[in-house]
Each structure stands twice: as C-alpha cells, then as structure tokens.
Design a protein around this motif. Structure first.
Motif, short mmCIF file in Angstrom:
data_model
loop_
_atom_site.label_atom_id
_atom_site.label_comp_id
_atom_site.label_asym_id
_atom_site.label_seq_id
_atom_site.Cartn_x
_atom_site.Cartn_y
_atom_site.Cartn_z
N GLU A 17 -15.93 -2.66 7.59
CA GLU A 17 -15.98 -1.54 6.65
C GLU A 17 -16.17 -2.03 5.21
O GLU A 17 -16.94 -1.45 4.43
N VAL A 18 -15.51 -3.11 4.86
CA VAL A 18 -15.62 -3.66 3.51
C VAL A 18 -17.01 -4.29 3.32
O VAL A 18 -17.64 -4.11 2.27
N PHE A 19 -17.51 -5.00 4.31
CA PHE A 19 -18.85 -5.57 4.25
C PHE A 19 -19.88 -4.48 4.01
O PHE A 19 -20.76 -4.61 3.15
N GLU A 20 -19.78 -3.39 4.74
CA GLU A 20 -20.72 -2.28 4.60
C GLU A 20 -20.64 -1.63 3.22
O GLU A 20 -21.63 -1.11 2.71
N ALA A 21 -19.47 -1.66 2.59
CA ALA A 21 -19.32 -1.10 1.25
C ALA A 21 -20.16 -1.87 0.23
O ALA A 21 -20.50 -1.34 -0.83
N VAL A 22 -20.54 -3.09 0.55
CA VAL A 22 -21.40 -3.89 -0.31
C VAL A 22 -22.85 -3.83 0.18
O VAL A 22 -23.78 -3.63 -0.62
N ALA A 23 -23.08 -3.99 1.46
CA ALA A 23 -24.43 -4.09 2.01
C ALA A 23 -25.20 -2.77 1.99
O ALA A 23 -26.42 -2.76 1.82
N ASP A 24 -24.51 -1.65 2.13
CA ASP A 24 -25.13 -0.32 2.20
C ASP A 24 -25.34 0.22 0.79
O ASP A 24 -24.37 0.43 0.06
N PRO A 25 -26.58 0.48 0.37
CA PRO A 25 -26.82 0.93 -1.01
C PRO A 25 -26.15 2.27 -1.34
O PRO A 25 -25.74 2.48 -2.48
N LYS A 26 -26.00 3.14 -0.38
CA LYS A 26 -25.33 4.42 -0.63
C LYS A 26 -23.86 4.18 -0.98
O LYS A 26 -23.31 4.77 -1.91
#
Length: 148
Positions: A17-26
């Motif tokens: 979840e934390v990784f996606e908070a950085v990788a996902d532009p939205k």
C-alpha cells in the motif's frame, strides 16, 4: 564531503500500500505533487511531477523499480535543473506489518549551491514522508493550501 542525505519514517500500513502511494500518479498527486503527477513509476520511463511551490512540470527519469522494495529516480536536483541527482526510495516491511520508507538523494556538486540545494531537497523529502503518512493512514492532505 559530497552532499547527500537520507531521511526515513514509519507508516502504519503494509508495504504494498505504501509502495503504491508513491508509484501510482493518482495517489502521489493526492498528497505530494501539488500540481499533479503524470505517469506511473516504471523502469525506463520519464514521468512528470508538478508542484505549486515550484511551478512547471519536472521530468523524472525512472531508472529502476523493484516492486514493494525500491524505486530509483534521476532528476534535476537544483533550482534550474542543471544538476542531475539520484533519488532512491526504499520500502521495508516490519514485523508488525508497518512500512519503513527511506529516501536518499545524492549527486550535487561540492559547492555552496550544491549544499544549499541538497538541504532544500532534504526538507522536501522529509515533508513528503510526513505527507504520505497523513494521507495513507488518515486520508489527510497536509500540503493542500500550503503553497498556493
């Protein structure tokens, strides 16, 4: 001494979840890139990040991505983009299912301006971790209205 730094913090969410908070532009646009992020962080692409406090989209080269573990970026690490620095964002899962996020940046020249710019970016990445924690854990955007 070569200007470089590392900042870190713990976020009370699983590493993915934390990784996606950085990788996902939205997601990144929801708490950090106040002017928006365009493009998912995937190895070999160049994305753009825009900030209200530094108007104009910054190109960010994605050098390496190891899902849920590490993202390596290159970008203009000074005011005019003439110096390219390397940013490494690491994600480490803890035994209690939290995530340690560590961000390091290096590559400034050994000059007064290099040192000044490294301090500014250190402040920015520290703010990013704080803003990410507030967003991921509580849905609060700490940067909203801060710069505009």
């Amino acid at each position: 001494m070569t200007p470089k730094f590392e900042v870190s913090g713990r976020i009370n969410r699983p590493v993915h979840e934390v990784f996606e908070a950085v990788a996902d532009p939205k997601e990144l646009s929801s708490y950090f890139t106040t002017g928006g992020a365009r493009g998912r962080l995937e190895a070999g692409v160049t994305v753009t990040w825009d900030f209200h406090d530094f108007p104009g989209a910054f190109p960010v080269q994605v050098v390496e991505v190891e899902p849920d573990k590490r993202i390596v970026l290159k970008w203009g690490g000074d005011d005019d983009g003439s110096v390219e620095t390397t940013v490494t964002i690491r994600f480490e899962s803890t035994e209690d299912d939290r995530t340690i996020v560590s961000i390091s940046e290096e590559g400034w020249p050994k000059t007064e301006d290099g040192l000044k710019n490294s301090y500014g970016n250190c402040m920015g990445w520290s703010q990013m971790i704080c803003a990410m924690k507030a967003w991921v854990e509580h849905g609060i955007n700490l940067r909203e209205g801060m710069y505009a």
